[in-house]
Design an enzyme around this catalytic site. Sequence first.
Site, PDB file in Angstrom:
ATOM      1  CB  SER A 128     -28.475  -4.949  20.941  1.00 24.04           C
ATOM      2  OG  SER A 128     -28.921  -6.195  20.991  1.00 24.04           O
ATOM      3  CB  SER A 169     -30.615  -9.080  21.248  1.00 25.03           C
ATOM      4  OG  SER A 169     -31.474  -8.166  22.219  1.00 25.03           O
ATOM      5  CE  LYS A 176     -26.888  -8.457  19.343  1.00 26.86           C
ATOM      6  NZ  LYS A 176     -27.052  -7.904  20.750  1.00 26.86           N
ATOM      7  CE  LYS A 205     -31.489  -6.505  18.071  1.00 28.08           C
ATOM      8  NZ  LYS A 205     -31.928  -6.673  19.534  1.00 28.08           N
TER       9      LYS A 205
END
Length: 407
Positions: free
Chosen positions: A147, A82, A249, A85
């Site tokens: 997320s 993730s 993140k 992202k």
Amino acid sequence: MKFRFAAGAFGTALATTLSIGLALAQAPAPAPAPPPAAAAPAAVSIPDAPKPAQSTAWLVMDYATGQVLAGENVDARVEPASITKVMTSYVIAAEIAAGKVNPDDQVLMSERAWREGGARTDGSFSGFPVNQRAPLRDMEKGMAVQSGNDAAIALAEHVAGTQEAFADLMNSYAAKIGMKNSHFVNAHGLSAPEHYSTAHDLALLGRAFVRDFPEAYAYNSIKEFTVNGITQPNRNLLLWRDPSVDGIKTGHHSGAGYCLMSSAKRGDQRLVAVVMGSNSERQRADDSLALLNWGFRFYETHKLYEPGKPVAQLKVWKGKADQVQLGVAQPLLVSVPRGRYAELKPAMEVPKSLVAPIEAGQVIGTVKVSLDGEVVAQAPLVAIGAVEEAGFFKRLWDAFWMWWESD
């Protein structure tokens, strides 16, 4: 060649160590002045960076310079999970800046986005209702904070029509950032054969995101976000542990393990840390904070030269002016072990003869800064102002003296 060094960020003591290279070969620099009687004790050697307990790759990078302070397997191919992202957020912010989409746009949570990234997929989801719309800025917060895979797909479709077309944008922007070993095929980061990156590339991405789009980056510091009555926390545990951490993140799936790209700012210094392939949510946070603490404790960042300010003044032949001032086009920064700033050794490489005309901004040579014999920072030297070609008799006179001095 006649030249004079102008005062720069190093100060007088360091400026005296600069030297001019003839025909791009450096001449020996004059010996620096002896240290004062009450010189500071020698800098203590830096201990090794705290290696993560378990990881496939890791690093800590200085934000200002992009210098990797420590790391392992930094260019090894990894699954970004993730953390992908962040690339999605970067593309969206860039497209907003270009006027192609707007934060107030109403983004549809499509059937595909809901089915591939919604609550029933056992992955991270935002919770926006299927076939309903929400403002782009809210959808992006659902992606950054929660997320949400569903939000990532919906945003990709809104920006580029399809997630596949959006992936092409991701790869285009990645190339501009300098991510040489990355390739994206989706907006959310779920495992795919041709979806990969490296710890170094991801750190470059985080650095670019902070630098280029600070408002969008700030979404990653939000600790929780509520969608459709469901409140979910940010999975970055460091936001609760250390007030200097403001992003960035997390990532996790079975192929990637637990991953975290984090960033913190203390005073004027910012660092970016990347830990890939950890064995737990807590461990990735522990290891990332240890790397950040190590970097802040043992390194410092300095701005050596400012754009537009003269670094040196060189003789010019056959010009209306006899000299030209040289400087840097971009700020020249360097990260060095704490307490060793005064040991930096600057030097210049310039052509043997400088002949007009010279345009403002023209690259004339290079300034290099070394520590312990190793170049730690360098930048092109450019003409701060233009020097026009002189008249016929001045050119003829200078041609004679150039011949005379070359003999």
